[in-house]
Design a protein around this motif. Structure first.
Motif, PDB file in Angstrom:
ATOM      1  N   ARG A 158       0.830  -1.194   0.000  1.00 33.26           N
ATOM      2  CA  ARG A 158       0.000   0.000   0.000  1.00 33.26           C
ATOM      3  C   ARG A 158       0.865   1.245   0.000  1.00 33.26           C
ATOM      4  NH1 ARG A 158      -4.609  -0.830   4.686  1.00 33.26           N
ATOM      5  NH2 ARG A 158      -6.029  -2.124   3.447  1.00 33.26           N
ATOM      6  N   VAL A 159       0.336   2.290  -0.601  1.00 33.94           N
ATOM      7  CA  VAL A 159       0.907   3.616  -0.403  1.00 33.94           C
ATOM      8  C   VAL A 159       0.374   4.101   0.942  1.00 33.94           C
ATOM      9  CG1 VAL A 159       0.916   5.993  -1.255  1.00 33.94           C
ATOM     10  CG2 VAL A 159       1.055   4.080  -2.880  1.00 33.94           C
ATOM     11  N   PRO A 160       1.237   4.587   1.845  1.00 32.73           N
ATOM     12  CA  PRO A 160       0.766   4.970   3.183  1.00 32.73           C
ATOM     13  C   PRO A 160      -0.279   6.088   3.141  1.00 32.73           C
ATOM     14  CG  PRO A 160       3.185   4.967   3.063  1.00 32.73           C
ATOM     15  CD  PRO A 160       2.689   4.778   1.674  1.00 32.73           C
ATOM     16  N   ALA A 161      -1.136   6.116   4.161  1.00 27.86           N
ATOM     17  CA  ALA A 161      -2.164   7.155   4.253  1.00 27.86           C
ATOM     18  C   ALA A 161      -1.502   8.524   4.235  1.00 27.86           C
ATOM     19  CB  ALA A 161      -2.976   6.963   5.527  1.00 27.86           C
ATOM     20  N   GLY A 162      -2.074   9.419   3.455  1.00 26.72           N
ATOM     21  CA  GLY A 162      -1.568  10.785   3.382  1.00 26.72           C
ATOM     22  C   GLY A 162      -0.392  10.961   2.435  1.00 26.72           C
ATOM     23  N   ALA A 163       0.224   9.852   2.007  1.00 24.98           N
ATOM     24  CA  ALA A 163       1.372   9.972   1.098  1.00 24.98           C
ATOM     25  C   ALA A 163       0.885  10.299  -0.313  1.00 24.98           C
ATOM     26  CB  ALA A 163       2.185   8.683   1.093  1.00 24.98           C
ATOM     27  N   ARG A 164       1.711  11.057  -1.027  1.00 25.49           N
ATOM     28  CA  ARG A 164       1.387  11.450  -2.402  1.00 25.49           C
ATOM     29  C   ARG A 164       2.241  10.624  -3.358  1.00 25.49           C
ATOM     30  NH1 ARG A 164      -1.161  15.686  -4.038  1.00 25.49           N
ATOM     31  NH2 ARG A 164      -0.930  16.788  -2.057  1.00 25.49           N
ATOM     32  N   ALA A 165       1.573   9.912  -4.273  1.00 30.65           N
ATOM     33  CA  ALA A 165       2.276   9.022  -5.195  1.00 30.65           C
ATOM     34  C   ALA A 165       2.068   9.449  -6.641  1.00 30.65           C
ATOM     35  CB  ALA A 165       1.774   7.591  -5.019  1.00 30.65           C
ATOM     36  N   VAL A 166       3.126   9.345  -7.431  1.00 30.25           N
ATOM     37  CA  VAL A 166       2.959   9.384  -8.882  1.00 30.25           C
ATOM     38  C   VAL A 166       3.019   7.932  -9.333  1.00 30.25           C
ATOM     39  CG1 VAL A 166       3.882  10.146 -11.097  1.00 30.25           C
ATOM     40  CG2 VAL A 166       3.949  11.679  -9.122  1.00 30.25           C
ATOM     41  N   SER A 167       1.945   7.473  -9.989  1.00 28.57           N
ATOM     42  CA  SER A 167       1.809   6.064 -10.328  1.00 28.57           C
ATOM     43  C   SER A 167       1.508   5.894 -11.805  1.00 28.57           C
ATOM     44  CB  SER A 167       0.676   5.429  -9.519  1.00 28.57           C
ATOM     45  OG  SER A 167       1.007   5.402  -8.153  1.00 28.57           O
TER      46      SER A 167
ATOM     47  N   THR B 143      -3.116   9.638  -5.233  1.00 35.76           N
ATOM     48  CA  THR B 143      -2.524   9.101  -6.456  1.00 35.76           C
ATOM     49  C   THR B 143      -2.586  10.098  -7.604  1.00 35.76           C
ATOM     50  OG1 THR B 143      -3.184   6.872  -5.820  1.00 35.76           O
ATOM     51  CG2 THR B 143      -2.684   7.240  -8.146  1.00 35.76           C
ATOM     52  N   HIS B 144      -1.458  10.312  -8.243  1.00 36.20           N
ATOM     53  CA  HIS B 144      -1.416  11.049  -9.508  1.00 36.20           C
ATOM     54  C   HIS B 144      -1.031  10.063 -10.606  1.00 36.20           C
ATOM     55  CE1 HIS B 144      -1.526  15.115  -7.673  1.00 36.20           C
ATOM     56  NE2 HIS B 144      -0.867  14.541  -6.688  1.00 36.20           N
TER      57      HIS B 144
END
Lengths: 205, 466
Positions: B417-426, B442-443
């Motif tokens: 998982r991407v952690p809560a609150g973390a911003r990901a470029v996917s 998620t971006h």
């Protein structure tokens, strides 16, 4: 195997949010949970719960008078995204038998039919009118026989559904048994295809 | 004979029985199973005492609920172990060809189907997964199905479906530097909406498509479902037919020549009628990224985050919610937004060309401090090839994790998982609320854009990432 569908009457849950995806209806980890009780508990969690995990009283899905409402009036593109049939089961466990929206995810629509849930597509202004009824807690009557939705003040909203699909919903039952009764047609199609497109039949080596 | 679209021809060719009012019982040529939706369906089939009608048209792999940690086994992610074992057992007892972890060919079902030559032009392909539209890149009539439908196909090798309308979406012109298939399709979804393809089968055409390689076409067709379309496809051409030649399960020799001759006939007639036609100038599309929680929240990377004040009431409400979830301010440039996570993988963008594009951006540089960056190859074969040509060592030297093949952070049902609150470029396909993990932001972007973000530690225009 689905229960027959004829007329559904009752309150409607207003959910005027566009693009409610099937991840929002039921998170993927609950697909691994055993039984449908988990679907009731976790259904629509992203909309029902606040960041701290408590129920948001402003969300119609949490309101006591709508706990067993059999109709959902939703925003456009309801049920988009993942093909998970659990999204329809999560509606079923709440007792929802009809979903009304301006558009739907196409896989979700088929999953509805497989479970005796009626997806009704209407023009956006008509959906808005029914949304008002839902918000005012005025019940709706959905008749599949007459193909229309009726409000308490006797306004009618006609919807279209093909005769074959309508009959399937009215009688309920098992598609697999129906198709297997047509086994000879499948046999004949495959016999012809083996000669016509041999490459389809030779991959399993 | 009335001019027909390719979709109408493929549909007609598979009708076993007309059911009236647009519905037909279609023959299914390829049924792909994965452990998450396939294993329970096989169990239901057995419990109902129904025989599997055509094991020779049924293929399986495990991808969704597997760990992708280096050295993983099928049961490393304990909650998924039962279904992984169940798929294995059912496939053995029913004679289903199973590309399991020890086969050397395991991978994401939409990566291995085409790569192994299982997916063929003109074939109907189904799988209990909405991204089955990916296979349309080979001119297949491919679509995702639900659990009950899976059992129906297992028992009858057919499925009752309603014929959708026809849409053609053309991409003409040469895309600029840093612009690929992911940018083209995200930009189309942004322009026309996430339900534009609802109740349509979408044929992609135009000279930008003709020039596009097969792996890029797979990316483009993959996002059809995010456009609202259950079916998205491209007529098979020489690029496609040459790509299929020699693949493991594709027809060989004279059989291939006979098949290829038939495949070359698969195209829409010149004067075929489409209920909707749209055209996008590919030369005007910028590298594209999503800012919100629907794939239709797509924007050029050099643009500013949209302002709900400029939208109608219903849209504005949705935008405010999305901006709030994403913790973004309207009116500001999206470039420069700091990020925490990068995910390169998924059935959208985990093929060799995707990894090459990402590696080319990375060059000899390092992932920014405090950014966690993962590369998850789409299949064991992609992994081997990327290791052989030095991509894996380039990624690990830069600070990326190099993992085992699977759906991983796209579906986040596998302990990853991407952690809560973390911003990901996917590079995946869905930016829904919580899709990559509860509270994850998620971006969606291309592999090149994701790699550029990993290096910079923020969203950047890949054209400026030297």
């Amino acid at each position: 195997m689905s229960a027959p569908f004829t007329t559904v009457a009752g309150l409607a849950i207003p959910l005027p949010v566009a693009n409610v995806d099937t991840d929002t209806i039921i998170r993927i980890e609950h697909l691994l949970d055993n039984g449908r009780a988990a679907l009731r508990e976790h259904g629509f969690a992203a909309l029902r719960l606040r960041a701290d995990g408590s129920e948001d009283p402003a969300c119609a899905l949490n309101q006591a008078d709508l706990a067993h409402a059999p109709i959902l009036v939703a925003g456009r593109n309801f049920g988009c995204g993942s093909s998970r049939e659990h999204a329809v089961w999560a509606l079923e466990v709440r007792g929802i038998r009809v979903v009304i929206a301006a558009s739907f995810g196409d896989i979700f629509v088929n999953n509805c039919y497989q479970n005796g849930v009626l997806p009704v597509t209407l023009e956006a202004p008509q959906v808005d009118a029914l949304l008002e009824e839902a918000q005012a807690r005025r019940p709706l009557t959905v008749s599949l026989l007459e193909q229309r939705i009726t409000t308490t003040d006797q306004r009618h909203f006609a919807f279209s559904i093909g005769p074959w699909q309508r009959q399937r919903l009215l009688s309920g039952g098992d598609d697999i048994a129906l198709t297997l009764a047509d086994r000879a047609a499948i046999d004949a199609w495959q016999r012809h295809d083996r000669g016509h497109r041999p490459w389809i039949w030779s991959a399993h080596s | 004979m009335k001019p027909s679209t390719l979709f109408d021809k493929l549909w007609r060719a598979h009708v076993v029985r007309e059911l009236g009012d647009g519905w037909a019982l279609l023959h299914i040529d390829r049924h792909l199973l994965h452990e998450m939706s396939g294993a329970p369906a096989l169990t239901e089939l057995m419990e109902r005492g129904l025989p599997l009608r055509n094991p020779e048209l049924t293929f399986a792999t495990a991808d969704h609920i597997l760990s992708t940690a280096p050295g993983r086994r099928g049961d490393s992610y304990a909650p998924g172990a039962k279904l992984w074992r169940s798929l294995r057992t059912h496939c053995e007892s029913l004679g289903i060809r199973h590309f399991d972890l020890d086969s050397g060919e395991q991978g994401i079902v939409h990566v291995i189907g085409p790569a192994l030559g299982l997916t063929l032009p003109g074939a109907t392909v189904v799988c209990g997964d909405s991204h089955t539209c990916t296979h349309g890149a080979l001119g297949a009539l491919a679509f995702g199905i639900g659990s009950t439908e899976i059992v129906h196909v297992l028992a009858t090798q057919t499925l009752a479906q309603r014929k959708p309308r026809n849409m053609r979406l053309r991409f003409d012109g040469a895309p600029g530097t840093g612009v690929g298939a992911k940018d083209l399709i995200l930009s189309a979804i942004g322009r026309y909406g996430a339900d534009a393809g609802s109740d349509y089968a979408v044929e992609y055409a135009g000279d930008a498509i003709s020039r596009m390689g097969m792996e890029a076409r797979l990316t483009l067709c993959n996002l059809s479902i995010e456009f609202g379309a259950k079916y998205g496809f491209i007529a098979p051409d020489d690029t496609c037919i040459e790509w299929i030649a020699g693949r493991l399960h594709a027809p060989q020799g004279a059989d291939f020549e006979r098949a290829a001759a038939a495949w070359r006939q698969l195209r829409s007639d010149d004067d075929a009628r489409f209920e909707r036609e749209e055209c996008i100038d590919a030369s005007r599309v910028a590298p594209t990224i999503t800012w919100g929680t629907s794939p239709e929240h797509a924007m050029p990377v050099d643009g500013v985050i949209p302002d709900p004040a400029h939208a109608d009431a219903a849209t504005a409400a949705a935008w405010r919610k999305a901006l709030d979830y994403m913790a973004l301010e309207p009116g500001r440039p999206i470039a420069g937004t700091p990020i925490d996570f990068v995910f390169i993988g998924s059935c959208t963008n985990s093929r060799l060309d995707d990894l090459r594009a990402a590696a080319a951006v990375v060059g000899g540089r390092k992932v920014a401090p405090r950014v966690e960056a993962w590369v998850v190859p789409g299949s064991a074969a992609v992994k081997r090839a990327a290791e052989a040509e030095g991509l894996a060592s380039l990624f690990t030297a830069a600070g990326f994790q190099w993992r085992e093949p699977g759906c991983s952070l796209c579906v986040a049902a596998n302990g990853e998982r991407v952690p809560a609150g973390a911003r990901a470029v996917s590079t995946s396909n869905r930016n829904f609320v919580g899709r990559q993990g509860p509270g994850a932001r998620t971006h969606l972007a291309s592999p090149a854009m994701a790699a550029a973000a990993a290096i910079a530690g923020k969203i950047v225009d890949v054209r400026c990432s030297a």
